[in-house]
Design a protein around this motif. Structure first.
Motif, PDB file in Angstrom:
ATOM      1  N   GLN A  49     -90.035  14.996 -11.273  1.00 50.78           N
ATOM      2  CA  GLN A  49     -89.474  16.148 -12.096  1.00 50.78           C
ATOM      3  C   GLN A  49     -90.467  17.184 -11.513  1.00 50.78           C
ATOM      4  O   GLN A  49     -91.415  17.152 -11.162  1.00 50.78           O
ATOM      5  CB  GLN A  49     -89.878  15.951 -13.619  1.00 50.78           C
ATOM      6  N   THR A  72     -81.163  20.853  -9.283  1.00 50.12           N
ATOM      7  CA  THR A  72     -80.762  20.617 -10.792  1.00 50.12           C
ATOM      8  C   THR A  72     -79.601  19.862 -10.767  1.00 50.12           C
ATOM      9  O   THR A  72     -78.547  19.968 -10.004  1.00 50.12           O
ATOM     10  CB  THR A  72     -80.442  22.183 -11.352  1.00 50.12           C
ATOM     11  N   SER A  76     -81.516  18.824 -16.162  1.00 52.68           N
ATOM     12  CA  SER A  76     -82.880  18.299 -15.521  1.00 52.68           C
ATOM     13  C   SER A  76     -82.991  18.931 -14.068  1.00 52.68           C
ATOM     14  O   SER A  76     -82.130  19.037 -13.391  1.00 52.68           O
ATOM     15  CB  SER A  76     -82.591  16.477 -15.016  1.00 52.68           C
ATOM     16  N   ASN A  77     -84.402  19.020 -13.764  1.00 53.16           N
ATOM     17  CA  ASN A  77     -84.635  19.478 -12.786  1.00 53.16           C
ATOM     18  C   ASN A  77     -85.324  18.556 -11.871  1.00 53.16           C
ATOM     19  O   ASN A  77     -86.386  17.729 -12.463  1.00 53.16           O
ATOM     20  CB  ASN A  77     -85.801  20.793 -12.753  1.00 53.16           C
ATOM     21  N   TYR A  78     -85.177  18.353 -10.596  1.00 48.62           N
ATOM     22  CA  TYR A  78     -85.566  17.263  -9.787  1.00 48.62           C
ATOM     23  C   TYR A  78     -86.224  17.874  -8.651  1.00 48.62           C
ATOM     24  O   TYR A  78     -85.879  18.969  -8.059  1.00 48.62           O
ATOM     25  CB  TYR A  78     -84.475  16.323  -9.368  1.00 48.62           C
TER      26      TYR A  78
END
Length: 419
Positions: A49, A72, A76-78
């Motif tokens: 994350q 993104t 969710s942001n990776y």
């Protein structure tokens, strides 16, 4: 020859078959030494994350502001992991590893990703190994991490290195020192580099890590944190130094060593080698007693280091150290004719089941071409089989180094090569 249509991304390289053996050799050394130190391997996902990395490393570090590969998917942001301390700590918290009892002695090997300008020993996909000891503030843990780090380089045969050591203090010491440092730098603010000016308010200690030419005069004359440590931090650092000396591990005190991550506290260290040129860092680490709590765990002290594998290989090249043994295969079956090829295919498993590496020709080539291939594969022996050998059940085993031949049954050959 036509240019390849598809190539690797900038700063990412293929590890080709001729290079893979040195990687395996280094990984084996790390695994073997980790077992001797009673470290346990941990493997975390390549993606994490984004918020974990930002909180763990620090919002104002170069990694977060300029170098992460973030994207993104849905809501969710990776991020592709730029280092492994924060992910390992995340795993420690998520899986309640503290409930295993005692301090957790963990090590890792794997790829990292940073969107920086590629140069020698610095790629956008690079590889690190390292350790994290989570759950103790005892100076013994600091010293064991350093001892393990140095042991890897000693095992490989690299001797031309320097261990630099400093203490960046606990939060109380750091805050006191930041005030003193800012007071010193304030009259020179307009002369500092643009990057250092940005760091001045929230992260002034990172100015000491600056490589910008205009900062060097001010860094050289800056007050040092060792003069501003409280008694607890001072005692901890003195014990680390004493224990290193007791193990005959030489070190140099470097009062300007602050390391690049915001999470470091107390002990900070770096291993450098002049064999790498201006980018001389081999490995580095330190204590990070605040990180576990920062990413959601209970207050838990920890210490660790990370080492670049590509940089280690550069040092090996400079010192002409070969990590991998010369490639070879025990036996190459030279098959002449269709029946011989079928026999060779059925016989290969017999060798392998007896611990003998074996291969054969896949291209139905002449005996001369196959013998040439056996030489290229650095085969210790060739087993020559044709119609006559199949009829007599006696096969020609040739020692490629001694140029000696013998007519033997397959059982005799397997027995001879598996000894």
């Amino acid at each position: 020859m036509a240019k390849a249509k598809y190539t690797t991304h900038l700063g990412m390289v293929d590890i080709l078959p001729d290079e893979s053996p040195k990687w395996r050799a280094l990984e084996n050394i790390i695994h073997e030494e980790a077992a001797k130190f009673n470290f346990e391997e941990i493997r975390t996902p390549i993606m994490e994350q984004t918020e974990l990395i930002k909180r763990g490393i620090g919002q104002l570090t170069d990694i977060v502001t300029k170098e992460i590969f973030a994207f993104t998917k849905g809501e969710s942001n990776y991020v592709l992991r730029p280092e492994l301390t924060a992910p390992v700590v995340r795993a420690f918290v998520q899986h309640h590893l503290d409930q295993r009892g005692g301090s957790q002695k963990l090590y890792y090997i794997g790829p990292m990703f940073r969107a920086e300008r590629p140069q020698k020993g610095r790629q956008r996909q690079f590889h690190q190994f390292g350790v994290e000891v989570i759950g103790t503030d005892n100076p013994v843990a600091d010293v064991e991490c350093i001892a393990f780090m140095i042991r890897i380089y000693q095992r490989i045969g690299i001797k031309n290195f320097e261990l630099k050591l400093n203490s960046v203090g606990d939060p109380e010491s750091r805050e006191n020192y930041k005030s003193v440092l800012k007071e010193y730098l304030k009259p020179h603010f307009d002369k500092l580099s643009e990057l250092s000016q940005k760091r001045f308010e929230k992260n002034p200690m990172r100015i000491l890590d600056s490589k910008e030419p205009e900062d060097q005069e001010f860094i050289k004359n800056a007050p040092v944190i060792s003069d501003h440590l409280n008694e607890e931090s001072k005692a901890h650092f003195e014990q680390v130094c004493e224990m290193l000396s007791s193990l005959n591990i030489e070190y140099t005190l470097d009062p300007l060593l602050v390391r690049g991550m915001d999470y470091y506290t107390r002990t900070a260290f770096e291993l450098t080698s002049s064999d790498l040129g201006s980018q001389d860092a081999l490995a580095g680490g330190g204590r990070y007693d605040l990180l576990v709590e920062e990413i959601g765990g209970k207050p838990t002290p920890a210490v660790g280091f990370a080492a670049g594998m590509e940089r280690l290989f550069i040092a090996c090249e400079e010192l002409e150290i070969s990590l991998a043994e010369e490639k070879k295969v025990d036996v190459f079956i030279v098959s002449l004719g269709e029946d011989a090829r079928k026999w060779a295919l059925k016989t290969l498993p017999l060798f392998r089941e007896n611990g003998v590496s074996a291969t054969m020709d896949y291209l139905d080539r002449s005996m001369r071409a196959q013998m040439k291939d056996a030489n290229r594969e650095n085969a210790s022996f060739t087993l020559i089989v044709g119609d006559n050998e199949l009829k007599e059940q006696k096969f020609t085993l040739r020692n490629m180094k001694e140029s000696e031949e013998a007519q033997l049954s397959i059982d005799e050959i397997i027995s001879k090569l598996s000894q």
